[in-house]
Scaffold this motif. Structure first.
Motif, short mmCIF file in Angstrom:
data_model
loop_
_atom_site.label_atom_id
_atom_site.label_comp_id
_atom_site.label_asym_id
_atom_site.label_seq_id
_atom_site.Cartn_x
_atom_site.Cartn_y
_atom_site.Cartn_z
N ARG A 90 0.83 -1.20 0.00
CA ARG A 90 0.00 0.00 0.00
C ARG A 90 0.87 1.24 0.00
O ARG A 90 1.85 1.32 0.72
CB ARG A 90 -0.91 0.02 1.21
CG ARG A 90 -1.95 -1.05 1.17
CD ARG A 90 -2.92 -0.90 2.33
NE ARG A 90 -3.89 -1.97 2.32
CZ ARG A 90 -5.03 -1.94 1.66
NH1 ARG A 90 -5.33 -0.89 0.96
NH2 ARG A 90 -5.85 -2.96 1.71
N GLY A 91 0.48 2.21 -0.81
CA GLY A 91 1.16 3.48 -0.87
C GLY A 91 0.49 4.38 -1.89
O GLY A 91 0.06 3.91 -2.94
N ARG A 92 0.38 5.65 -1.57
CA ARG A 92 -0.29 6.57 -2.50
C ARG A 92 0.54 6.79 -3.76
O ARG A 92 0.00 6.99 -4.83
CB ARG A 92 -0.55 7.91 -1.83
CG ARG A 92 -1.60 7.83 -0.76
CD ARG A 92 -1.96 9.21 -0.28
NE ARG A 92 -2.93 9.14 0.79
CZ ARG A 92 -4.23 9.28 0.60
NH1 ARG A 92 -4.70 9.50 -0.60
NH2 ARG A 92 -5.05 9.19 1.61
N THR A 93 1.86 6.77 -3.62
CA THR A 93 2.74 6.98 -4.78
C THR A 93 3.56 5.73 -5.03
O THR A 93 3.65 4.84 -4.17
CB THR A 93 3.70 8.16 -4.52
OG1 THR A 93 4.56 7.81 -3.43
CG2 THR A 93 2.94 9.43 -4.21
N ARG A 94 4.17 5.66 -6.20
CA ARG A 94 5.03 4.52 -6.53
C ARG A 94 6.19 4.43 -5.54
O ARG A 94 6.57 3.35 -5.12
CB ARG A 94 5.53 4.64 -7.96
CG ARG A 94 6.36 3.45 -8.39
CD ARG A 94 6.76 3.54 -9.85
NE ARG A 94 7.37 2.30 -10.26
CZ ARG A 94 6.72 1.26 -10.76
NH1 ARG A 94 5.42 1.32 -10.93
NH2 ARG A 94 7.36 0.15 -11.08
N GLN A 95 6.74 5.58 -5.16
CA GLN A 95 7.86 5.59 -4.23
C GLN A 95 7.46 5.02 -2.87
O GLN A 95 8.20 4.24 -2.26
CB GLN A 95 8.38 7.02 -4.07
CG GLN A 95 9.62 7.11 -3.21
CD GLN A 95 10.15 8.53 -3.13
OE1 GLN A 95 9.44 9.48 -3.45
NE2 GLN A 95 11.37 8.68 -2.70
N ALA A 96 6.28 5.37 -2.38
CA ALA A 96 5.79 4.82 -1.11
C ALA A 96 5.56 3.32 -1.23
O ALA A 96 5.84 2.55 -0.30
CB ALA A 96 4.51 5.53 -0.69
#
Length: 66
Positions: free
Chosen positions: A50-56
């Motif tokens: 889970r993460g809002r951005t690809r980096q997260a």
């Protein structure tokens, strides 16, 4: 496989392109792979990071294989 603390540990690695967004959500599909130590055949494992951005999502992915 390695022995750590008296137990066997599997070594999973990321497949190329192994991070894919699931629709328009904060869920990312992670594809991990390893060789079966008994048969030598490749195996895949699909997990959700889970993460809002690809980096997260990549950070969450790194925690999966650490």
């Amino acid at each position: 496989m390695a022995v750590e603390n008296g137990r066997l540990e599997d070594r999973w690695s990321t497949r190329a392109g192994g991070l894919r967004r699931r629709g328009d959500t904060d869920q990312w599909e992670v594809t991990l792979s390893r060789r079966n130590p008994i048969t030598g055949e490749p195996e895949r494992l699909y997990c959700i990071a889970r993460g809002r951005t690809r980096q997260a999502a990549e950070k969450a992915h790194d925690e999966l294989i650490a």
